[in-house]
Design an enzyme around this catalytic site. Structure first.
Site, short mmCIF file in Angstrom:
data_model
loop_
_atom_site.label_atom_id
_atom_site.label_comp_id
_atom_site.label_asym_id
_atom_site.label_seq_id
_atom_site.Cartn_x
_atom_site.Cartn_y
_atom_site.Cartn_z
N HIS A 175 0.73 -1.35 -0.03
CA HIS A 175 -0.02 -0.08 -0.06
C HIS A 175 0.82 1.20 -0.06
O HIS A 175 0.36 2.40 0.42
CB HIS A 175 -0.80 -0.03 1.21
CG HIS A 175 -1.76 -1.23 1.36
ND1 HIS A 175 -2.98 -1.45 0.47
CD2 HIS A 175 -1.67 -2.30 1.97
CE1 HIS A 175 -3.36 -2.52 1.02
NE2 HIS A 175 -2.82 -3.29 1.74
N SER A 301 18.22 15.43 -19.75
CA SER A 301 17.09 16.64 -19.83
C SER A 301 17.81 17.66 -20.65
O SER A 301 18.89 17.94 -20.70
CB SER A 301 16.91 17.07 -18.53
OG SER A 301 16.11 18.37 -18.60
N VAL A 348 -7.92 -6.12 -40.70
CA VAL A 348 -7.45 -6.13 -39.48
C VAL A 348 -6.30 -6.94 -39.19
O VAL A 348 -5.35 -6.50 -38.75
CB VAL A 348 -8.51 -6.52 -38.59
CG1 VAL A 348 -8.05 -6.82 -37.16
CG2 VAL A 348 -9.75 -5.72 -38.55
#
Length: 463
Positions: A175, A301, A348
């Protein structure tokens, strides 16, 4: 846009053929349009050979001619694929445009064979006889030669991590909260075990792919009309089996495709395990449990130079989530067809390769991510030392063993909602009415050593 631009991956509409073209290339021999053409040629050629083996037919194919025929698919190349496409779209070699991809393959074989063979090419077949077998040959090849080995590589990475770090303790979370400690190796072993079971389901589904060859409505009507004394059911069963597929005796014009649906569902199971791994790896990196080896010259970054982002796991998560969306759609769609047949499922099925491509990218990215991570044992042990409350489970369990009916409540009062130290536990132990052996057992408890059989459990993943 020039013709050169059209062939440049940077101009591709799909990232699978653009940005990720080099990564999806291993699938091209199996699930591209050219691969479908090649598979159709293979089915048509092997069917010719099988017809020649019947005593009832006057078709004779000596061994040299059989070898020449098989070379049509064994040596099928880009020029052959281009010719098939021209036969379909523009017309070529004296044939007008077929506007039918299977008929184009029939005419392609005619251009490469003597006229005496031509009446027997596609004899008694419907297009779906060829297509259902071709799609399964393609799918089986892609699964067994490309995707399964990549899944095994991910599992092997997990097993290696499990074995190397089997005794490195770390805090577990249930949890999202601190819970009974585990080891990093044991957690990786759990994923390796799950992935192994999921992979076994994929392999079983691939082995169980089925094929039909029974004519326009699944009744062998044309075959029986031409040669009523031939046991066409036995012929079909033997022919389909010779292609490495199970034979489905009852079908309409189409193979019902429940087998493909089972395979797609099995891949979703694999992908769910890998995505779960990706999410946990991302969180471990966020918590600094895992460090990442840097790549020289790589940018983490565009604005923060210090960053080493978990991009491989993020990329894998995205691609496998897209794959599962496609696989769910495919599994739901291909099992339905209006009455005996419609063409929507044919359209498909051309997207099976795209679903597999997203799978392949995901597996490769997870491999790359696992290859870069390095467990930060110092951070793991430091967090364990800062969380002594987690030995509370062990304390109350030992006290229960000694007959203390208030053991749980006693530990709960000490720890719940409070920052406790090992000294707080030791003070509790000193006040307990237990024998000295039990007291020493309690005093020896530490978060880092409270890992049960985690080390031993890693060995189960090798079995």
């Amino acid at each position: 846009m020039t013709d050169a631009d059209r062939n440049d991956p940077l101009y591709a509409v799909s990232p699978l053929d653009g940005r990720y073209a080099s990564r999806t290339a291993p699938l091209a021999p199996h699930v591209s349009e050219a691969a479908l053409m090649r598979a159709r040629v293979q089915v048509e050629v092997e069917y010719l050979v099988a017809l020649a083996d019947l005593d009832a037919t006057p078709l004779e194919l000596p061994e040299p001619e059989r070898n020449d025929l098989r070379a049509l698919y064994e040596e099928f190349d880009a020029d052959d694929a281009a010719l098939v496409k021209r036969l379909e779209v523009d017309g070529a070699e004296g044939y007008t445009a077929t506007n039918h991809d299977v008929k184009a393959v029939e005419y392609f074989i005619r251009t490469e064979t003597p006229e005496s063979i031509h009446p027997w090419i596609h004899f008694g077949l419907t297009s779906e006889d060829v297509n259902n077998l071709s799609h399964r040959l393609m799918t089986k090849g892609a699964v067994e030669e490309v995707l399964v080995p990549e899944i095994r590589e991910v599992r092997d990475e997990l097993v290696a991590l499990a074995q190397e770090y089997r005794d490195v303790p770390m805090l577990a979370r249930t949890h999202g909260q601190p819970a009974t400690p585990t080891t990093f190796g044991k957690e990786m072993a759990v994923y390796a075990s799950r992935l192994g079971r999921a992979l076994a389901r994929v392999e079983a589904a691939s082995d169980a792919l089925v094929g039909k060859l029974a004519g326009a409505s699944g009744t062998y009507a044309a075959h029986v009309a031409a040669y009523p004394d031939v046991n066409w059911r036995a012929f079909s069963r033997e022919f389909v089996s010779s292609l490495g597929l199970e034979h489905v005796p009852l079908a309409t014009q189409v193979n019902p495709c429940d087998d493909l649906a089972a395979l797609f569902d099995a891949f979703r199971g694999v992908n769910n395990v890998v995505v779960d791994l990706d999410l946990d790896a991302w969180l471990y990196i966020s918590d600094r449990y895992l460090g990442q080896e840097t790549v020289e010259g790589e940018t983490g970054s565009s604005t923060m130079p210090h960053k080493v982002n978990p991009i491989d796991f993020e990329n894998s998560e995205g691609n496998l989530s897209k794959a599962n969306s496609d696989l769910t759609f495919l599994a739901d769609y291909v099992t339905t067809s209006r009455l005996q047949r419609d063409l929507s499922d044919s359209t498909v099925k051309r997207n099976i390769g795209a679903a597999f491509a997203h799978c392949l990218i995901g597996y490769k990215k997870t491999q790359a991510g696992l290859g870069k991570v390095v467990p930060n044992e110092h951070v793991m042990r430091e967090e364990l030392d800062d969380m002594p409350a987690i030995i509370g489970e062990a304390v109350q369990t030992i006290l229960r063993r000694e007959g203390d009916t208030q053991a749980y409540e006693r530990v709960k009062e000490l720890t719940r909602g409070r920052d406790v130290t090992l000294s707080d536990f030791h003070d509790l132990f000193e006040d307990l009415d237990v024998d000295e052996t039990t007291r020493e057992e309690l005093l020896a408890l530490t978060p880092a050593t409270y890992v049960g059989l985690a080390d031993e459990l890693v060995g189960d993943v090798d079995e």
